[in-house]
Design a protein around this motif. Structure first.
Motif, PDB file in Angstrom:
ATOM      1  N   THR A 117      -1.466  10.346   0.324  1.00 27.17           N
ATOM      2  CA  THR A 117      -1.210  11.667   0.898  1.00 27.17           C
ATOM      3  C   THR A 117      -1.890  12.775   0.106  1.00 27.17           C
ATOM      4  N   ARG A 118      -2.466  12.417  -1.030  1.00 28.15           N
ATOM      5  CA  ARG A 118      -3.218  13.367  -1.852  1.00 28.15           C
ATOM      6  C   ARG A 118      -4.668  12.891  -1.911  1.00 28.15           C
ATOM      7  N   PRO A 119      -5.590  13.786  -2.245  1.00 29.45           N
ATOM      8  CA  PRO A 119      -6.992  13.363  -2.333  1.00 29.45           C
ATOM      9  C   PRO A 119      -7.183  12.202  -3.317  1.00 29.45           C
TER      10      PRO A 119
ATOM     11  N   GLU B 297     -15.556  15.576   3.298  1.00 26.97           N
ATOM     12  CA  GLU B 297     -15.027  16.399   4.387  1.00 26.97           C
ATOM     13  C   GLU B 297     -13.539  16.115   4.605  1.00 26.97           C
ATOM     14  N   ASP B 298     -13.126  14.885   4.375  1.00 28.43           N
ATOM     15  CA  ASP B 298     -11.722  14.503   4.514  1.00 28.43           C
ATOM     16  C   ASP B 298     -10.863  14.981   3.344  1.00 28.43           C
ATOM     17  N   GLY B 299     -11.477  15.633   2.348  1.00 25.62           N
ATOM     18  CA  GLY B 299     -10.722  16.203   1.238  1.00 25.62           C
ATOM     19  C   GLY B 299     -10.705  15.379  -0.026  1.00 25.62           C
ATOM     20  N   HIS B 300     -11.409  14.259  -0.045  1.00 32.89           N
ATOM     21  CA  HIS B 300     -11.458  13.417  -1.235  1.00 32.89           C
ATOM     22  C   HIS B 300     -12.558  13.907  -2.176  1.00 32.89           C
TER      23      HIS B 300
ATOM     24  N   HIS C 181       0.810  -1.217   0.000  1.00 33.36           N
ATOM     25  CA  HIS C 181       0.000   0.000   0.000  1.00 33.36           C
ATOM     26  C   HIS C 181       0.845   1.270   0.000  1.00 33.36           C
ATOM     27  N   GLN C 182       1.930   1.284   0.759  1.00 29.40           N
ATOM     28  CA  GLN C 182       2.788   2.465   0.826  1.00 29.40           C
ATOM     29  C   GLN C 182       3.482   2.732  -0.500  1.00 29.40           C
ATOM     30  N   SER C 183       4.112   1.688  -1.040  1.00 29.39           N
ATOM     31  CA  SER C 183       4.874   1.877  -2.275  1.00 29.39           C
ATOM     32  C   SER C 183       3.949   2.201  -3.450  1.00 29.39           C
ATOM     33  N   LEU C 184       2.779   1.599  -3.489  1.00 29.78           N
ATOM     34  CA  LEU C 184       1.867   1.857  -4.607  1.00 29.78           C
ATOM     35  C   LEU C 184       1.444   3.323  -4.667  1.00 29.78           C
TER      36      LEU C 184
ATOM     37  N   HIS D 222       2.751   6.784  -7.529  1.00 29.04           N
ATOM     38  CA  HIS D 222       1.722   7.324  -8.423  1.00 29.04           C
ATOM     39  C   HIS D 222       1.344   8.745  -8.034  1.00 29.04           C
ATOM     40  N   ASP D 223       0.906   9.502  -9.019  1.00 27.81           N
ATOM     41  CA  ASP D 223       0.504  10.890  -8.803  1.00 27.81           C
ATOM     42  C   ASP D 223      -0.955  11.024  -8.389  1.00 27.81           C
ATOM     43  N   LEU D 224      -1.769  10.022  -8.713  1.00 23.13           N
ATOM     44  CA  LEU D 224      -3.200  10.101  -8.426  1.00 23.13           C
ATOM     45  C   LEU D 224      -3.749   8.695  -8.260  1.00 23.13           C
ATOM     46  N   LEU D 225      -4.626   8.540  -7.259  1.00 21.42           N
ATOM     47  CA  LEU D 225      -5.366   7.302  -7.050  1.00 21.42           C
ATOM     48  C   LEU D 225      -6.835   7.591  -7.316  1.00 21.42           C
ATOM     49  N   VAL D 226      -7.403   6.878  -8.267  1.00 18.38           N
ATOM     50  CA  VAL D 226      -8.845   6.937  -8.514  1.00 18.38           C
ATOM     51  C   VAL D 226      -9.409   5.546  -8.260  1.00 18.38           C
TER      52      VAL D 226
END
Length: 188
Positions: free
Chosen positions: A117-119, A145-148, A77-80, A84-88
């Motif tokens: 660490t990003r939305p 509310e959590d920024g996602h 989970h950490q390395s993935l 990457h720049d974005l998780l959708v």
């Protein structure tokens, strides 16, 4: 020729277990029309029951299921999320939304969402009754509310086996709209 300019980046698509995951190759193909970056797909065990990882691998640069312990050191989970720049998440099931909203990590995808660490951008897919349920609405509100970003589903006809016909149901956006959301969030 694409009507939009090319864009790139490193995209991680999380795929939860829903019949809608069978359409994932269509979305990745649409993305490839203007996306010049890399596409990795992180599939839950249930997602692989609807569409084999080997099929998704025909469209993505990399597919991770977490099934092979030999890959755990590199594909955790950490390395993935770090690679990457974005998780959708497409499709995002009610179960996955609940886990993410409560901070649970029931699988590798849930853990990746927590490690992001990003939305994260969620594309919910479920029945109309589930989408309207107050618990699901609370989970969506919490994620926002959590920024996602939780993209409201489009309404589209789908075949319902139990009803023996088509019903209007929440669905992922059309592939070009999906590409637009990805483009917008990778450019931030």
């Amino acid at each position: 020729m694409s009507e939009h300019p090319a864009f790139g980046g490193r995209l991680l698509i999380g795929a939860a277990g829903s019949a809608a995951v069978a359409l994932l190759p269509v979305f990745v193909s649409a993305l490839r029309g203007s996306f010049t970056g890399t596409v990795s797909v992180l599939m839950t065990r249930t997602a692989t029951r609807f569409v084999p990882a080997s099929t998704v691998a025909l469209f993505a640069d990399r597919v991770v299921t977490g099934d092979d312990p030999a890959t755990w050191a590199r594909a955790n989970h950490q390395s993935l999320v770090a690679e990457h720049d974005l998780l959708v998440v497409l499709p995002a099931t009610a179960n996955l939304l609940a886990a993410a909203a409560s901070g649970a990590a029931p699988n590798l995808l849930g853990a990746a969402i927590l490690a992001a660490t990003r939305p994260v951008v969620f594309f919910p897919v479920m029945s109309a009754e589930m989408w309207a349920n107050r618990a699901v609405r609370r989970n969506v509100a919490q994620l926002r509310e959590d920024g996602h970003l939780v993209v409201d589903p489009a309404t589209a006809p789908r075949y319902d086996v139990a009803a023996g016909g088509f019903v209007e149901s929440p669905a992922p956006p059309a592939p070009p709209a999906f590409v637009d959301v990805v483009r917008d969030h990778l450019s931030r």
